[in-house]
Scaffold this motif. Structure first.
Motif, short mmCIF file in Angstrom:
data_model
loop_
_atom_site.label_atom_id
_atom_site.label_comp_id
_atom_site.label_asym_id
_atom_site.label_seq_id
_atom_site.Cartn_x
_atom_site.Cartn_y
_atom_site.Cartn_z
N LEU A 192 -37.05 53.22 39.18
CA LEU A 192 -35.97 53.41 38.22
C LEU A 192 -34.93 54.37 38.77
O LEU A 192 -33.73 54.11 38.68
CB LEU A 192 -36.52 53.92 36.89
N GLU A 193 -35.38 55.48 39.36
CA GLU A 193 -34.45 56.43 39.96
C GLU A 193 -33.68 55.79 41.10
O GLU A 193 -32.49 56.02 41.26
CB GLU A 193 -35.21 57.66 40.45
N HIS B 227 -43.12 53.29 38.98
CA HIS B 227 -42.05 52.78 38.12
C HIS B 227 -40.92 53.79 38.03
O HIS B 227 -39.74 53.43 38.07
CB HIS B 227 -42.58 52.44 36.73
N GLN B 228 -41.26 55.06 37.92
CA GLN B 228 -40.26 56.11 37.82
C GLN B 228 -39.44 56.16 39.11
O GLN B 228 -38.22 56.29 39.07
CB GLN B 228 -40.92 57.45 37.57
N GLN C 176 -32.96 52.57 41.48
CA GLN C 176 -32.00 51.61 40.93
C GLN C 176 -30.81 52.33 40.32
O GLN C 176 -29.66 51.90 40.51
CB GLN C 176 -32.68 50.74 39.87
N THR C 177 -31.04 53.44 39.65
CA THR C 177 -29.95 54.21 39.04
C THR C 177 -29.04 54.76 40.13
O THR C 177 -27.81 54.69 40.01
CB THR C 177 -30.52 55.36 38.19
#
Length: 71
Positions: free
Chosen positions: A49-50, A45-46, A52-53
């Motif tokens: 998220l990175e 998940h991390q 996508q950011t």
């Protein structure tokens, strides 16, 4: 109660110590698997998220560059 004779002596009770040890071992293995599963979910998940950011920042910079160039 049921008495069972083993090489280490007499065991008393319904559940023998061998069975109890097997259950304890299975519980330890299940806990280990669930902890590693949770850890991998968090790490995956991390990473997403990175990713996508980073993508959002790249698209934003590209749009800003196009706006600056066009004016």
């Amino acid at each position: 109660m049921k008495y069972t004779t083993t090489t280490s002596g007499i065991e008393r009770g319904i559940l023998t110590s061998t069975y109890k040890e097997e259950i304890k071992r299975d519980i330890r293995i299940a806990k280990r698997k669930s902890l590693s599963r949770i850890k991998s979910l968090v790490l995956n998940h991390q990473g997403k998220l990175e990713s996508q950011t980073g993508t959002i920042l790249q698209v934003s910079l590209f749009v800003i560059a196009i706006i600056v160039i066009s004016f």
